[in-house]
Design an enzyme around this catalytic site. Structure first.
Site, mmCIF file in Angstrom:
data_model
loop_
_atom_site.group_PDB
_atom_site.id
_atom_site.type_symbol
_atom_site.label_atom_id
_atom_site.label_comp_id
_atom_site.label_asym_id
_atom_site.label_seq_id
_atom_site.Cartn_x
_atom_site.Cartn_y
_atom_site.Cartn_z
ATOM 1 N N GLU A 1 -4.980 -8.971 0.432
ATOM 2 C CA GLU A 1 -5.429 -8.584 1.976
ATOM 3 C C GLU A 1 -6.878 -8.249 1.575
ATOM 4 O OE1 GLU A 1 -4.047 -5.185 4.299
ATOM 5 O OE2 GLU A 1 -1.819 -5.963 3.956
ATOM 6 N N GLU B 1 0.877 -1.362 0.053
ATOM 7 C CA GLU B 1 0.072 0.061 0.112
ATOM 8 C C GLU B 1 0.799 1.433 -0.017
ATOM 9 O OE1 GLU B 1 -2.953 -0.160 3.081
ATOM 10 O OE2 GLU B 1 -3.902 -1.980 2.277
HETATM 11 C C1 BG6 Z 1 -4.310 -2.631 5.834
HETATM 12 C C2 BG6 Z 1 -2.540 -2.498 6.148
HETATM 13 O O1 BG6 Z 1 -4.623 -1.368 5.006
HETATM 14 O O2 BG6 Z 1 -4.997 -2.258 6.965
HETATM 15 C C3 BG6 Z 1 -2.227 -3.152 7.425
HETATM 16 O O3 BG6 Z 1 -1.950 -3.080 5.144
HETATM 17 C C4 BG6 Z 1 -3.650 -2.675 8.534
HETATM 18 O O4 BG6 Z 1 -1.142 -2.874 7.739
HETATM 19 C C5 BG6 Z 1 -4.936 -3.355 8.163
HETATM 20 O O5 BG6 Z 1 -3.168 -3.291 9.859
HETATM 21 C C6 BG6 Z 1 -5.980 -2.903 9.061
HETATM 22 O O6 BG6 Z 1 -5.798 -1.335 9.415
HETATM 23 P P1 BG6 Z 1 -6.643 -0.730 10.733
HETATM 24 O O7 BG6 Z 1 -6.550 0.396 10.742
HETATM 25 O O8 BG6 Z 1 -8.181 -1.351 10.475
HETATM 26 O O9 BG6 Z 1 -6.227 -1.487 11.926
#
Ligand code: BG6
Length: 461
Positions: A364, A166
């Site tokens: 992801e 990202e």
């Molecule tokens: C993703 C990232 O965008 O979101 C991760 O690559 C991150 O590093 C994940 O932990 C969740 O983010 P959040 O802000 O919902 O805890």
């Protein structure tokens, strides 16, 4: 079975070094911007929890990799921390870090879990930030040396490499919206960081290919399709502009080797174009990716701008469109993100039709939920049926895209075990496996982890 996936589909999950290893000042590691920011502004982190002891993977990796196998993983992504491998950013390689990453990689291979390795997950070494981060040519070169060092040390066993996770997030969060260190609010500098990151990426791709290793290299992008409120030309134009800023700013250069010309125009008109050398554009042009990782969480809905921004306000992409809240949208209330499964299909079809059907995988996708302990059952594990439903409903759309010719090779959940998530710390939990911070990081597989084992052993559901 209704939804059968292609043979050798990658099933697994993703995490990152800084969010799971802990051991922040152990065995020669030096601070990244996260350690430093926590030191000076602990109040910016949920419940004041910082990055020092994140999830303890540094000590428990064997047990964790065994749990990956137990939950049916055939692949897993994490990242190598630059601040652990080359603690000063430039110079000496840390032998303790080499040993640790070798152990992790070897253990994964032993358990039949293919390692996918990322090189940068928002974690700039502090010494490199002090030199200007990706605004600095010296830091760009240092990153490329770090990447090359990783390829040489681990490229005999790691076959899937990713330069950045990202890359737009440090740009927006660190240089526009005051969400990450260095908390700069300055569009021109943000554009310079974005360009510097793209160049560092392309140079790392070049270095990898020059080594002729038997593997692939790519990048992981968070793609958030922009849906217009209506078919009114003003709404369509607004959605197009949001897409340029948030998706195509990285997607186009890494896959096609060129920045979208209308994005360049928007920046040129406002005198926001970054500084660069003509050969930089050649390097970006010639070094596109072999594979793309796509992170998808939420869509972006957009409408035409309703009011003029204040003339003194610093420029933001949102000066050219408004975000739109669709009535009755389905929400994940803990994270405040809309859940819209069809977007995963739309992304896949866009890559098929407009990006040469490039090989990709979902790197992801996932659902962060606060207070999951309330779902603990009498057998002592968390019944996260909402997560199972979330994954299934996204997989149905992914399956449809594959049936229609999308070139998708896998699905990784964010994340394997509950982990520290930047300023949100441990607020929302995303894992297949619970990590109990009050009981010495005790791991307990959730219902979703058990369900995933069945899914992957059948290669479908
Ligand atoms: C993703 C990232 O965008 O979101 C991760 O690559 C991150 O590093 C994940 O932990 C969740 O983010 P959040 O802000 O919902 O805890």
């Amino acid at each position: 079975m209704k939804y059968q996936f292609p043979e050798n589909f990658w099933w697994g999950s993703a995490a990152s070094g800084p969010q799971t290893e802990g051991a922040a000042d152990v065995d020669g590691r030096k601070p990244s911007i996260w350690d430093y920011w926590y030191e000076i502004e602990p109040g910016r982190f949920f419940n004041g929890v910082g990055p020092k002891n994140t999830s303890n993977f540094y000590y428990q990796y064997k047990e964790d990799i065994a749990l990956m196998k137990e939950t049916g993983h055939n692949s897993f992504r994490t990242s190598i921390q630059w601040s652990r491998l080359i603690p000063d950013g430039i110079g000496e390689v840390n032998p303790k870090a080499v040993e640790f990453y070798n152990n992790v990689i070897d253990e994964m291979l032993k358990q039949g879990v293919e390692p996918f390795m990322n090189l940068y997950h928002f974690d700039m070494p502090l010494s490199m930030q002090e030199k200007g981060g990706f605004e600095s040519r010296e830091v760009i070169e240092a990153y490329v040396t770090f990447a090359e060092t990783c390829f040489k040390l681990f490229g005999d066993r790691v076959k899937y490499w990713f330069t950045f996770n990202e890359p737009i997030v440090p740009v927006e969060a660190g240089y526009l919206y005051d969400m990450h260190y260095p908390n700069v609010v300055d569009f021109k500098r943000a554009a310079q960081v974005a360009f510097g990151t793209t160049l560092a990426h392309a140079k790392a791709v070049k270095a990898y290919h020059a080594l002729n290793l038997d593997g692939k290299i790519g990048i992981i992008l968070n793609l958030t399709p922009s849906y217009p409120r209506s078919q009114n030309p003003a709404d369509l134009r607004a959605a197009h502009i949001a897409d340029l800023f948030f998706n195509r700013s990285f997607l186009d250069p890494v896959t096609r080797g060129e920045f979208p010309s209308d994005l360049v125009e928007i920046l040129r008109e406002r005198d926001f174009l970054p500084n660069y050398e003509p050969e930089d554009l050649e390097i970006i042009k010639e070094n596109t990716v072999d594979i793309l990782g796509v992170n998808y969480y939420q869509p972006r809905r957009v409408k035409a701008k309703e009011n003029m921004p204040h003339p003194d306000a610093p420029f933001m992409p949102e000066h050219l469109f408004d975000n739109y809240e669709m009535p009755f949208r389905k929400m994940n209330p803990y994270r405040g993100w809309e859940i819209y499964e069809q977007a995963i299909y739309d992304i896949a079809i866009n890559l098929r039709d407009n990006y040469g059907n490039i090989p990709f995988f979902i790197s992801e996708n996932g659902m962060g939920v606060e207070g999951e302990e309330r779902y603990r059952n009498s057998d002592g594990f968390i019944e996260d049926t909402y997560r199972i439903e979330f994954i299934e409903s996204h997989l149905k759309w992914l399956h449809k895209a594959i049936a229609e010719g999308a070139n998708c090779h896998g699905y990784h959940l964010w994340t394997f075990m509950d982990c520290w998530s930047w300023a949100n710390a441990y607020k929302n939990r995303y894992g297949f496996v619970e990590v109990n911070l009050d009981e010495n990081y005790k791991r307990t597989v959730k219902a979703s982890g058990k369900w995933f084992k069945t899914l992957t052993s059948q290669n479908g559901f």
